[in-house]
Design a protein around this motif. Structure first.
Motif, PDB file in Angstrom:
ATOM      1  N   TYR A  69       2.751  -5.068  -7.276  1.00 36.15           N
ATOM      2  CA  TYR A  69       2.126  -5.978  -6.315  1.00 36.15           C
ATOM      3  C   TYR A  69       3.039  -6.195  -5.118  1.00 36.15           C
ATOM      4  O   TYR A  69       2.590  -6.136  -3.960  1.00 36.15           O
ATOM      5  N   TYR A  70       4.342  -6.421  -5.366  1.00 34.63           N
ATOM      6  CA  TYR A  70       5.246  -6.664  -4.235  1.00 34.63           C
ATOM      7  C   TYR A  70       5.609  -5.381  -3.503  1.00 34.63           C
ATOM      8  O   TYR A  70       5.976  -5.421  -2.322  1.00 34.63           O
ATOM      9  N   ALA A  71       5.462  -4.246  -4.159  1.00 32.88           N
ATOM     10  CA  ALA A  71       5.618  -2.988  -3.421  1.00 32.88           C
ATOM     11  C   ALA A  71       4.485  -2.846  -2.396  1.00 32.88           C
ATOM     12  O   ALA A  71       4.710  -2.466  -1.238  1.00 32.88           O
ATOM     13  N   ARG A  72       3.261  -3.184  -2.826  1.00 33.10           N
ATOM     14  CA  ARG A  72       2.131  -3.118  -1.878  1.00 33.10           C
ATOM     15  C   ARG A  72       2.301  -4.144  -0.764  1.00 33.10           C
ATOM     16  O   ARG A  72       2.051  -3.843   0.413  1.00 33.10           O
ATOM     17  N   ARG A  73       2.713  -5.363  -1.122  1.00 37.88           N
ATOM     18  CA  ARG A  73       2.915  -6.385  -0.095  1.00 37.88           C
ATOM     19  C   ARG A  73       3.986  -5.958   0.908  1.00 37.88           C
ATOM     20  O   ARG A  73       3.866  -6.205   2.103  1.00 37.88           O
ATOM     21  N   THR A  74       5.028  -5.315   0.393  1.00 37.49           N
ATOM     22  CA  THR A  74       6.103  -4.856   1.281  1.00 37.49           C
ATOM     23  C   THR A  74       5.586  -3.826   2.271  1.00 37.49           C
ATOM     24  O   THR A  74       5.882  -3.881   3.480  1.00 37.49           O
ATOM     25  N   LEU A  75       4.800  -2.873   1.781  1.00 38.15           N
ATOM     26  CA  LEU A  75       4.243  -1.848   2.666  1.00 38.15           C
ATOM     27  C   LEU A  75       3.314  -2.467   3.708  1.00 38.15           C
ATOM     28  O   LEU A  75       3.352  -2.108   4.890  1.00 38.15           O
TER      29      LEU A  75
END
Length: 730
Positions: free
Chosen positions: A508-514
């Motif tokens: 989830y935070y990988a997607r938010r980071t992108l």
């Protein structure tokens, strides 16, 4: 183990005298040999009898170092080594042939070795002669044990109770303490059938003779039993009689009782361990009865295991440790205040009740199976495999070690990974520890950037910005981003072209980071947080099934109020439910307590805890500290009621401990944790917990499932291997 590990072993014990500490030295060397180590045992005193040393001489990879006979210590003569002499000798032996680990027993000795400073990070300290109660744990003792723990790679604890006690008082022991219980050899001769006792009944005691071990009152048992119509004799084995200043006259009285023709006492003197086992095996009942002053001991009774391995039932005190080992319903506990008459009653009961005797023998035999020499070797092999990982394929043929730099202002989430990196052959690790979020020594940081082949920056903050702008050509840069950084200005200041990988702990935070940064997708990868499953996996304390736990309740988005909703719903049905909270109070975080809305949130919560009829007396606030593993022994269910989290370690740590997790559906939770543990709201959470709390078996089954899941996905060794591969292969 993938490579030969070299161990140096020294105990502040005299192997000429058979007692528990001397047998420890022998069995430790035997277990290390079985585990595949090359082991040197350094003897404290000149060898006068080979009863304990002779069996070691022919073991694979074992060498006996005899300082007196080899004249290694000037002026020793025929005297035992002092701690100072021993420390100097060990340092000299290590210079001649370096060891990977130094296994030591004896608090004064370990303190001396630590003070000399040569073996920091290689000491494996086995300590039993330490304070074992709150009253005895002085500040001086805590400071000394803190120094020992900080210098040790591992602290070897005989029991879980001792490990938890040490961790509670010595924060430096947390994460370093492992179980290393005593081991007993399996008999290499046919064990007699004890179903038909001798006439007279044969009692047996082996070991040292000391006041607190009740060895003098023991010699009265044959006459006390005769008064009760039971013919009995006592067989004793050992040659170490304590000369205790607190009990003047004990030594002479004990000697006379053993050698002066005391009615029914047959003393066999000092014997090799194998012969002592044969003598004991030919008896009917073992004696582990001690003075009440030892009832609170946090050590394990080796006698129970030794006699249990021979199929003997044992008469012993009822203590928490013995109940944990043999069960509360074990039939041969000494009743009352454990006076000699009480011990005689327990023996008489054993003589007259064959079913009780058989049940006791079965319990002792089952306990002994968990403490065989082979089981000890397996434990050692596991400890060593974790501390000495194999070299990754990517560094085996390098001309020099791979240089790994680690930088950041707060490395608490990297501690065990750093330990792993430093232990991996072929990696050379240096740290640039920033004293504050945006404060550092530019010269030291520049030196690390110029030196390292790969730099890992913890947190995507000012350190990440600095290293992205000062990256050496040909080196690699890895940044780990957690959560709070996304709402700050630093990601926008990072030179992403200089960054090779950005690590996020959840999808989830990988997607938010992108989405937030627009960084290239191939640079953002997921490596989850680690959980030290081996440290956390401990037996649950009684009552854990009905205790909820929360770890960390600040800031308010952690939603302690929702945890209280769950507790109230549970206690409306069953008042056995309680909640333990392990956290710093919010007022200790200035950046939280300065916000009026945060203060109002916690004031409301505390007032509710004080006034709600369902919560009064049901909420416990425990100190924040590193002793999470021992704290979790009391917890059966770990709650995660946050509004949002990047990963939330608390449920995973709870799962590793054998607690069942219960989570609310914060964003991304279902990509980290199995959906079966995620509930729509506090009422659904309480309903699920209630169902598990009704049956011990149902709760344990769910806990076993949770434990297996966290080991499969987040165990330290798996996450460390993923990080190592990232460092070596990119």
């Amino acid at each position: 183990m993938s490579r030969v590990i070299r161990a140096l072993v020294y105990g502040d014990v005299d192997l000429n005298l058979i007692d528990g500490s001397a047998v420890w030295a022998q069995s430790t060397v035997q277990a290390l040999s079985l585990a595949g180590c090359e082991t040197r045992l350094v003897l404290k005193a000149p060898v006068l009898t080979g009863r304990l040393t002779d069996p070691l001489a022919g073991l694979p990879g074992v060498t006996l170092v005899r300082p007196a006979e080899e004249r290694l210590v000037p002026g020793q003569g025929d005297r035992p080594l002092s701690p100072v002499q021993a420390s100097r000798l060990l340092a000299r032996l290590d210079r001649d042939e370096p060891c990977d680990l130094l296994v030591l027993r004896g608090r004064r000795l370990v303190g001396r070795v630590v003070a000399d400073g040569r073996f920091d990070g290689r000491i494996w300290a086995y300590l039993t002669d330490i304070p074992q109660s709150a009253a005895a744990m002085t500040e001086q003792a805590r400071a000394e044990l803190g120094r020992i723990a900080a210098a040790s790679r591992r602290l070897l604890c005989q029991t879980e109770e001792l490990r938890c006690f040490l961790e509670a008082w010595v924060p430096e022991a947390c994460g370093r303490s492992v179980l290393c219980p005593p081991s007993v050899p399996e008999p290499d001769f046919p064990v007699p059938d004890h179903d038909r006792p001798h006439d007279p009944l044969r009692l047996v005691y082996t070991g040292k003779f000391a006041p607190l071990w009740n060895t003098l009152p023991m010699t009265r048992l044959p006459s006390l039993l005769a008064e009760r119509g039971v013919a009995a004799e006592l067989h004793t084995v050992g040659d170490k009689i304590h000369d205790d200043p607190a009990h003047p006259g004990f030594h002479d009285a004990m000697f006379r009782a053993l050698n002066g023709g005391t009615l029914g006492v047959h003393h066999h003197g000092g014997q090799p361990r194998e012969e002592a086992m044969r003598i004991a095996a030919d008896c009917d009942l073992g004696l582990g009865w001690r003075a009440p002053g030892l009832d609170a001991s946090l050590e394990l009774s080796t006698k129970v295991m030794e006699f249990g391995a021979l199929g003997l039932p044992v008469v012993l005190n009822r203590t928490p440790a013995h109940e944990a080992l043999l069960g509360a319903d074990y039939p041969l506990y000494v009743p009352g205040r454990a006076e000699p008459e009480d011990a005689a009653e327990a023996v008489a009961h054993a003589a007259r009740a064959p079913e009780a005797r058989r049940l006791a023998a079965a319990r002792c035999r089952d306990a002994a199976r968990r403490y065989t020499l082979r089981a000890a070797a397996d434990r050692w092999r596991g400890h060593l495999d974790r501390v000495f990982p194999p070299a990754p394929a990517g560094v085996v043929h390098r001309a020099r070690p791979l240089r790994v730099g680690v930088a950041g202002h707060d490395l608490k989430f990297l501690t065990r990974l750093l330990d792993h990196f430093r232990a991996v052959p072929g990696l050379d690790v240096r740290v640039d520890a920033w004293p504050a979020l945006a404060r550092h020594d530019p010269g030291a940081s520049r030196e690390l950037a110029d030196w390292a082949d790969v730099v890992v920056v913890e947190w995507c903050g000012p350190a990440a910005v600095w290293y992205s702008r000062h990256k050496r050509r040909g080196s690699r840069l890895v940044i780990r981003l957690h959560r709070f950084e996304l709402d700050a200005e630093w990601p926008g200041q990072v030179d992403i072209d200089a960054v090779d990988r950005v690590i996020c702990v959840s999808p989830y935070y990988a997607r938010r980071t992108l989405e937030h940064t627009g960084w290239p997708r191939h640079k953002v990868v997921v490596v989850p947080n680690w959980v030290d499953a081996d440290q956390l996996d401990r037996p649950k304390a009684p009552g854990a099934r009905h205790r909820l736990g929360m770890i960390g309740i600040a800031p308010s988005r952690k939603r302690l109020d929702l945890g209280l909703d769950v507790l109230e719903a549970l206690r409306a049905r069953d008042r056995r439910w309680h909640l333990s909270v392990k956290s710093k109070p919010p007022w200790e975080y200035w950046w939280i307590w300065n916000k009026p809305e945060e203060r109002a949130h916690y004031e409301t919560i505390l007032r509710r805890v004080q006034t709600s009829p369902l919560l009064q007396g049901a909420v416990v606030f425990d100190d924040f500290g590193a002793d999470v593993a021992s704290w979790l022994r009391r917890i059966g269910h770990v709650l995660s009621t946050s509004d949002d989290e990047s990963f939330h370690l608390a449920p995973a740590e709870g799962m590793a401990s054998g607690a069942v997790p219960a989570l609310l559906p914060w964003p991304g939770a279902d990509e980290i944790y199995d959906r079966r543990w995620i509930h729509d709201g506090p009422p659904a959470m309480a309903e699920a917990i209630t169902g598990l709390g009704e049956s011990e078996g149902t709760w344990r089954s769910a806990a076993d499932t949770a434990r297996a899941q966290v080991r499969e996905s987040y165990a330290l060794d798996r996450v460390a291997a993923a990080w190592t591969d990232l460092l070596v292969s990119g």
